[in-house]
Design a protein around this motif. Structure first.
Motif, short mmCIF file in Angstrom:
data_model
loop_
_atom_site.label_atom_id
_atom_site.label_comp_id
_atom_site.label_asym_id
_atom_site.label_seq_id
_atom_site.Cartn_x
_atom_site.Cartn_y
_atom_site.Cartn_z
N LEU A 119 -30.40 -5.14 7.88
CA LEU A 119 -28.94 -5.15 8.04
C LEU A 119 -28.39 -6.56 7.86
N GLU A 120 -29.08 -7.54 8.41
CA GLU A 120 -28.59 -8.91 8.32
C GLU A 120 -28.56 -9.39 6.87
N ASN A 121 -29.56 -9.04 6.10
CA ASN A 121 -29.56 -9.44 4.70
C ASN A 121 -28.48 -8.73 3.91
N ALA A 122 -28.24 -7.47 4.24
CA ALA A 122 -27.16 -6.73 3.57
C ALA A 122 -25.80 -7.34 3.91
N GLN A 123 -25.61 -7.71 5.17
CA GLN A 123 -24.35 -8.33 5.57
C GLN A 123 -24.15 -9.67 4.87
N PHE A 124 -25.21 -10.44 4.77
CA PHE A 124 -25.09 -11.73 4.10
C PHE A 124 -24.79 -11.53 2.61
N GLY A 125 -25.47 -10.61 1.98
CA GLY A 125 -25.20 -10.34 0.58
C GLY A 125 -23.75 -9.89 0.36
N ALA A 126 -23.25 -9.06 1.26
CA ALA A 126 -21.87 -8.61 1.15
C ALA A 126 -20.89 -9.76 1.33
N SER A 127 -21.23 -10.72 2.16
CA SER A 127 -20.34 -11.86 2.39
C SER A 127 -20.18 -12.73 1.14
N LEU A 128 -21.09 -12.58 0.18
CA LEU A 128 -21.02 -13.37 -1.06
C LEU A 128 -20.15 -12.71 -2.11
N MET A 129 -19.64 -11.53 -1.80
CA MET A 129 -18.88 -10.77 -2.80
C MET A 129 -17.40 -11.17 -2.77
N ASP A 130 -17.10 -12.40 -3.18
CA ASP A 130 -15.71 -12.83 -3.32
C ASP A 130 -15.18 -12.31 -4.65
N LEU A 131 -14.07 -11.59 -4.60
CA LEU A 131 -13.53 -10.92 -5.79
C LEU A 131 -12.16 -11.44 -6.14
N ALA A 132 -11.83 -11.40 -7.41
CA ALA A 132 -10.50 -11.76 -7.90
C ALA A 132 -9.80 -10.50 -8.40
N TYR A 133 -8.45 -10.54 -8.36
CA TYR A 133 -7.68 -9.35 -8.68
C TYR A 133 -6.53 -9.68 -9.62
N ASP A 134 -6.14 -8.69 -10.39
CA ASP A 134 -4.84 -8.67 -11.03
C ASP A 134 -3.95 -7.82 -10.14
N GLU A 135 -3.17 -8.50 -9.29
CA GLU A 135 -2.44 -7.78 -8.25
C GLU A 135 -1.16 -7.18 -8.81
N LEU A 136 -0.81 -5.99 -8.30
CA LEU A 136 0.41 -5.28 -8.67
C LEU A 136 1.27 -5.09 -7.44
N PRO A 137 2.59 -4.90 -7.62
CA PRO A 137 3.45 -4.62 -6.47
C PRO A 137 2.96 -3.38 -5.73
N ALA A 138 3.02 -3.44 -4.42
CA ALA A 138 2.57 -2.31 -3.60
C ALA A 138 3.75 -1.68 -2.87
N LEU A 139 3.72 -0.38 -2.76
CA LEU A 139 4.68 0.36 -1.94
C LEU A 139 3.98 0.68 -0.63
N LEU A 140 4.47 0.09 0.46
CA LEU A 140 3.76 0.16 1.73
C LEU A 140 4.43 1.02 2.78
N THR A 141 5.67 1.43 2.54
CA THR A 141 6.37 2.26 3.51
C THR A 141 7.04 3.43 2.80
N ALA A 142 7.28 4.48 3.55
CA ALA A 142 7.96 5.65 2.98
C ALA A 142 9.36 5.29 2.50
N ARG A 143 10.03 4.41 3.23
CA ARG A 143 11.39 4.03 2.84
C ARG A 143 11.38 3.29 1.51
N GLU A 144 10.37 2.47 1.27
CA GLU A 144 10.26 1.79 -0.02
C GLU A 144 10.12 2.79 -1.15
N VAL A 145 9.36 3.84 -0.93
CA VAL A 145 9.19 4.87 -1.95
C VAL A 145 10.49 5.60 -2.20
N LEU A 146 11.23 5.91 -1.13
CA LEU A 146 12.50 6.61 -1.29
C LEU A 146 13.53 5.77 -2.03
N ASP A 147 13.43 4.46 -1.87
CA ASP A 147 14.44 3.57 -2.47
C ASP A 147 14.19 3.28 -3.95
#
Length: 767
Positions: A119-147
């Motif tokens: 488990l410890e080795n798996a946790q350490f390996g996972a900690s090395l998984m720094d990822l980059a993103y092409d981020e898009l606008p997010a709709l986070l509330t129902a009111r935002e979707v309605l608007d």
């Protein structure tokens, strides 16, 4: 103890000793040889796309870490199949298979699984998984979707969808309509009208036992040890994802350490764990971390509720409207059915109920204890108190005046209903007649005291289930079903039902659960396990008794030979008849039985779901509570609670009382503490998730009306698990109003709501 009194006695849990001594085993306790450990890597944005280059680089770093065996990601994950529509269109099972592409639909989406030797080795390996993103606008509330302009899907994608919709019914229950309009089209002009807006936040299930899975392949056969409350559904879902037959999968759920809804369905980590085990050729164990539980195993979604009541001069309701706006993810359906109870709880010639669901960039929500009833009754029962105040009327009297003596939604009568009796007993035990109507009238030790009440209700449900009976030569009769022990005492209640129906002593009966090799049972939710699985056990036990009695009246060597079948019975483990002959011990009969008799007494049977016609099975109850409010520090403490419940025949009063206390405590947290706070615009979680502790628990007075609902079950019981929370937040909010004069419409009730000074707060009439 004899079977004559097994039902109705406070029997200790049959697995209780194992639990308190540490011998009880849960999914994560499964020990398999040469097992590998897996850790999830999740997205930390709400919407966008992980870049391929960053995923390749992160994978290389993780794979180079000590002990890492493999990294499963969208770049190498074997294609998983889409679920059929009947599993996704009205259930919270995701349309989008895990790791099917590089898109991100919500924060916490699984983007990789790191598998290592420890488990410890798996946790350490996972900690090395720094990822980059092409981020898009997010709709986070129902009111935002309605608007934003209507967008029914994302570029025509039949998997990822946006916009809002209005579902017809709640899950697989077409009779529980989410859109309902009965009576006149327009609201009455005359009468006292109250309209209010209510909000409830996102709540997390937060069970003590984390979601955990251990998957192992033997050729083409997969065995999964999982913390699930839906063995049959998980088996079907997993088979579909993996593209293999259901018969090739065995699901084992030895004990489930609670869930409150979070383990009622199969979540993505289970399929990924099974996939990792198939890729590596070795058993894989995956335990979802505490932080990951918030985004990986469902939650109660936020609601915004608008209610309007109109009452005539006699305080009778002439109109009820209840409109709910709630949220689901872009990849799955779920609707928090907040208005279902409103459709029938109080009599009104006009009823309008609607539910609108907005698809947002958040994880998929799901059932949480008292789905719909918990947030819905908060709104309904608070506005009922508000109406009573406007009418200068006692809140309990208003409820009794508008009591509905039948199910308004179907027009059918109730089956064994005792709500008025709950009101009467609860008010007497609490001393409600001494409640002053005017707020801020009670004080104790320098703090304000308030009394509040609310109605509780929850459906009596029952689905088809199966049961297997195995008779042993030592006189023990074993019953088994692929249901689940989730901490509610299922194994104990089933043992009691079996003992009563078979006429055996409890010590001669055993019940086993938690294995897909047993006959199929429904998910353990909707407070139906006692009714559903209990009916299968009851029928199997009755059939077992019939077969034993057929044998003894046909056996020439039996003292009951030649008796009419109706004149013999099994009671307390003894075969008795109307003849003046000694009784025969069943254990002695079985000890000398040949294999043919034991084979005849080993069989499988089942029971159907609830009857589709006749009266409606619905449980009811009444909550009465006392709170103390210290305005100097903004603290509300619940000090006393009286609850009277009408849940049909009570199988085990000790377990039943425990369930109601647990539900009330759950509702106390919902009212005063629980919410998942997020940073606006990013969806990142902030702060802590607070839960009630022993110091927050009041003095309880819990009792049950002695009813028997034989329409739902032959033994008269309905479920109890969820009714305890129903109405609890409203009772607390109503008591806070009575203490302070402040009507609160948003949960949780926070320090800011209670501190003094407070703008426009009513003055203390005694000052």
């Amino acid at each position: 103890m004899t079977a004559d009194g097994a039902i109705g006695r406070p029997v200790n849990r049959v697995e209780g000793d194992d639990k308190v001594t540490g011998r009880a085993r849960y999914a994560a306790d499964t020990a398999l040889p040469d097992v590998q450990h897996a850790v999830l890597v999740q997205s930390d944005i709400s919407h966008g796309r992980v870049t391929r280059d960053s995923l390749l680089a992160a994978t290389a770093r993780a794979e180079a870490a000590p002990g890492v065996v493999c990294v499963l990601s969208p770049l190498n994950c074997p294609p998983l199949q889409m679920l059929p529509e009947d599993l996704t269109w009205d259930l919270p099972l995701e349309r989008r298979p895990p790791m099917s592409d590089l898109t991100v639909q919500h924060r916490g989406q699984h983007l990789a699984v790191v598998v290592a030797d420890t488990l410890e080795n798996a946790q350490f390996g996972a900690s090395l998984m720094d990822l980059a993103y092409d981020e898009l606008p997010a709709l986070l509330t129902a009111r935002e979707v309605l608007d934003r302009p209507a967008d029914g899907n994302h570029g025509g994608d039949r998997i990822v969808r946006g916009g809002v919709y209005q579902p017809d019914h709640f899950v697989k229950l077409p009779e529980e309509k989410l859109q309902d309009h009965r009576g006149p089209a327009d609201e009455p002009v005359e009468g006292t009208r109250i309209s209010s807006r209510f909000t409830t936040p996102e709540n997390a299930h937060y069970p003590i036992e984390l979601a955990s899975t251990v998957a192992s392949w033997d050729g083409d056969h997969l065995t999964v040890y999982d913390s699930t409350r839906w063995i049959a559904g998980e088996r079907q879902t997993l088979a579909t994802y993996l593209g293999i037959s259901v018969d090739s999968i065995r699901i084992v759920a030895p004990l489930v350490g609670g869930a409150f809804g979070s383990k009622s369905f199969m979540w993505m980590h289970v399929a990924l764990c099974a996939t990792a085990a198939r890729m590596t050729g070795r058993a894989v164990k995956l335990v979802v971390s505490r932080d990951q539980m918030f985004t990986s195993t469902g939650h109660r979604p936020r609601t915004e509720q608008h209610l309007s009541l109109v009452a005539d001069a006699q305080a009778r309701l002439t109109s009820i409207e209840h409109h709910t706006l709630t949220e689901t993810s872009t990849v799955a359906h779920f609707c928090e059915p907040a208005g279902l109870s409103t459709r029938f709880l109080y009599q009104s010639p006009r009823m309008v109920v609607s539910h609108t669901v907005a698809r947002v960039n958040r994880p998929t929500p799901c059932f949480m204890r008292g789905p719909g009833e918990a947030p819905g009754l908060f709104a309904l029962e608070v506005i009922m108190d508000e109406l009573a105040d406007a009418l200068h009327m006692d809140p309990l009297d208003l409820r009794i005046t508008n009591y509905a003596d039948k199910d308004q939604a179907s027009g059918r009568p109730w089956s064994d209903e005792h709500l008025i009796e709950c009101y009467r007993r609860g008010s007497e035990r609490f001393g409600w007649e001494h409640r002053p109507q005017r707020p801020r009238s009670l004080r104790r030790d320098g703090v304000l005291v308030g009394w509040g009440m609310a109605t509780a209700t929850y459906p009596g449900r029952r689905m088809p289930a199966g049961c297997h009976v195995r008779t042993r030569g030592d006189g023990t009769v074993e019953f088994s079903s692929a249901t689940h022990e989730v901490g509610t005492g299922v194994r104990t209640a089933m043992t009691q039902i079996a003992a009563d129906a078979a006429g055996l002593q409890l010590s001669r009966v055993a019940f086993y659960s938690g294995d897909s090799d047993f006959p199929t049972a429904p998910y353990s939710g909707a407070s139906q396990t006692t009714a559903a699985v209990g009916s299968a056990v009851f029928e199997a036990a009755r059939e077992w008794k019939r077969r034993v009695l057929e044998y003894v009246v046909a056996d020439d060597g039996s003292p009951h030979a030649g008796c009419d079948l109706a004149s013999v019975d099994i009671r307390g483990g003894e075969i008795v008849s109307v003849r003046p002959v000694p009784s025969t011990a069943v254990a002695a009969l079985l000890a000398t039985a040949d294999s043919a008799l034991l084979d005849r007494l080993t069989f499988s049977s089942g029971s159907d779901g609830a009857p589709e016609d006749g009266p409606v099975s619905q449980s009811f109850g009444a909550h009465f509570c006392e709170v103390e409010v210290d305005e100097h520090i903004g603290r509300a403490s619940v000090t006393r609670w009286v609850a009277v419940m009408d849940c049909g025949r009570v199988i085990n009063p000790k377990l039943a009382r425990s369930q109601v206390i647990g539900g009330i405590t759950f509702g106390l947290g919902m009212a005063l503490m629980e919410q998942v706070p997020y940073a606006p615009g990013t969806g990142h979680a902030l702060g802590e998730y607070y839960l009630p502790t022993h110091a927050d628990v009041p003095v309880f007075d819990i009792s049950f009306v002695d009813g028997t609902d034989r329409h739902l079950t032959a033994f008269g019981a309905r479920g109890i698990g969820e009714i305890g929370i129903c109405g609890v937040p409203a009772a607390i909010a109503n008591a806070v109003y009575h203490a302070t004069g402040r009507r609160l419409y948003d949960l949780p009730i926070t320090v800011e709501n209670l501190l003094s000074p407070f703008d426009n707060a009513p003055q203390d009439p005694t000052s």
